[in-house]
Design a protein around this motif. Structure first.
Motif, PDB file in Angstrom:
ATOM      1  N   GLY A 110       0.815  -1.212   0.000  1.00  0.00           N
ATOM      2  CA  GLY A 110       0.000   0.000   0.000  1.00  0.00           C
ATOM      3  C   GLY A 110       0.846   1.258   0.000  1.00  0.00           C
ATOM      4  O   GLY A 110       0.538   2.224  -0.701  1.00  0.00           O
ATOM      5  N   ARG A 111       1.918   1.252   0.775  1.00  0.00           N
ATOM      6  CA  ARG A 111       2.813   2.409   0.804  1.00  0.00           C
ATOM      7  C   ARG A 111       3.504   2.596  -0.531  1.00  0.00           C
ATOM      8  O   ARG A 111       3.698   3.723  -0.987  1.00  0.00           O
ATOM      9  N   LEU A 112       3.854   1.492  -1.187  1.00  0.00           N
ATOM     10  CA  LEU A 112       4.461   1.599  -2.522  1.00  0.00           C
ATOM     11  C   LEU A 112       3.479   2.197  -3.523  1.00  0.00           C
ATOM     12  O   LEU A 112       3.852   3.042  -4.340  1.00  0.00           O
ATOM     13  N   GLN A 113       2.228   1.773  -3.454  1.00  0.00           N
ATOM     14  CA  GLN A 113       1.226   2.316  -4.371  1.00  0.00           C
ATOM     15  C   GLN A 113       1.020   3.806  -4.137  1.00  0.00           C
ATOM     16  O   GLN A 113       0.959   4.585  -5.088  1.00  0.00           O
ATOM     17  N   GLU A 114       0.927   4.209  -2.877  1.00  0.00           N
ATOM     18  CA  GLU A 114       0.750   5.631  -2.566  1.00  0.00           C
ATOM     19  C   GLU A 114       1.954   6.450  -3.020  1.00  0.00           C
ATOM     20  O   GLU A 114       1.797   7.529  -3.597  1.00  0.00           O
ATOM     21  N   ALA A 120       4.097   5.695  -5.390  1.00  0.00           N
ATOM     22  CA  ALA A 120       4.135   5.725  -6.851  1.00  0.00           C
ATOM     23  C   ALA A 120       3.174   6.767  -7.402  1.00  0.00           C
ATOM     24  O   ALA A 120       3.549   7.571  -8.268  1.00  0.00           O
ATOM     25  N   LEU A 121       1.958   6.777  -6.912  1.00  0.00           N
ATOM     26  CA  LEU A 121       0.978   7.743  -7.406  1.00  0.00           C
ATOM     27  C   LEU A 121       1.415   9.172  -7.116  1.00  0.00           C
ATOM     28  O   LEU A 121       1.255  10.059  -7.964  1.00  0.00           O
ATOM     29  N   ALA A 122       1.992   9.402  -5.946  1.00  0.00           N
ATOM     30  CA  ALA A 122       2.469  10.745  -5.615  1.00  0.00           C
ATOM     31  C   ALA A 122       3.604  11.164  -6.553  1.00  0.00           C
ATOM     32  O   ALA A 122       3.615  12.286  -7.070  1.00  0.00           O
ATOM     33  N   LEU A 123       4.549  10.262  -6.772  1.00  0.00           N
ATOM     34  CA  LEU A 123       5.672  10.590  -7.651  1.00  0.00           C
ATOM     35  C   LEU A 123       5.239  10.727  -9.108  1.00  0.00           C
ATOM     36  O   LEU A 123       5.732  11.597  -9.823  1.00  0.00           O
ATOM     37  N   TYR A 124       4.318   9.887  -9.565  1.00  0.00           N
ATOM     38  CA  TYR A 124       3.824  10.005 -10.940  1.00  0.00           C
ATOM     39  C   TYR A 124       3.147  11.354 -11.132  1.00  0.00           C
ATOM     40  O   TYR A 124       3.305  11.992 -12.175  1.00  0.00           O
ATOM     41  N   SER A 125       2.395  11.790 -10.128  1.00  0.00           N
ATOM     42  CA  SER A 125       1.713  13.087 -10.223  1.00  0.00           C
ATOM     43  C   SER A 125       2.711  14.237 -10.232  1.00  0.00           C
ATOM     44  O   SER A 125       2.529  15.216 -10.941  1.00  0.00           O
ATOM     45  N   GLU A 174      13.132   5.096  -6.886  1.00  0.00           N
ATOM     46  CA  GLU A 174      12.581   6.303  -6.260  1.00  0.00           C
ATOM     47  C   GLU A 174      11.277   6.004  -5.540  1.00  0.00           C
ATOM     48  O   GLU A 174      11.020   6.536  -4.455  1.00  0.00           O
ATOM     49  N   ILE A 175      10.459   5.155  -6.138  1.00  0.00           N
ATOM     50  CA  ILE A 175       9.204   4.759  -5.496  1.00  0.00           C
ATOM     51  C   ILE A 175       9.499   4.042  -4.191  1.00  0.00           C
ATOM     52  O   ILE A 175       8.898   4.331  -3.156  1.00  0.00           O
ATOM     53  N   ALA A 176      10.436   3.108  -4.231  1.00  0.00           N
ATOM     54  CA  ALA A 176      10.805   2.353  -3.032  1.00  0.00           C
ATOM     55  C   ALA A 176      11.319   3.290  -1.942  1.00  0.00           C
ATOM     56  O   ALA A 176      10.919   3.176  -0.776  1.00  0.00           O
TER      57      ALA A 176
END
Length: 76
Positions: A10-14, A16-21, A32-34
């Protein structure tokens, strides 16, 4: 965040979405996501095969929620 914090996926998904945005999909790496999620890159790859899966891995769940939301919406 500590190494053994729960819900790595869940933390990885959050993260990733923050960094993609913030940076865009192409400019964001798995490392970077990790780091943003407070886990190692190896942990990232235990949960996801690549960075696309973070975004589209739950597509069926999302699709089902969208369909049920549209079906349950009032007419008009």
């Amino acid at each position: 965040m500590g190494r053994w914090e729960p819900d790595s996926r869940g933390r990885l998904q959050e993260a990733a979405l923050a960094l993609y945005s913030e940076r865009g999909f192409d400019q964001t790496t798995a490392a970077e996501i990790a780091a943003q999620a407070g886990v190692t890159e190896r942990t990232f790859f235990r949960h996801f095969t690549d960075k696309r899966e973070v975004l589209f891995g739950g597509f069926e769940i999302l699709k089902d929620r969208i369909v049920s939301g549209v079906a349950g919406a009032p007419p008009g």
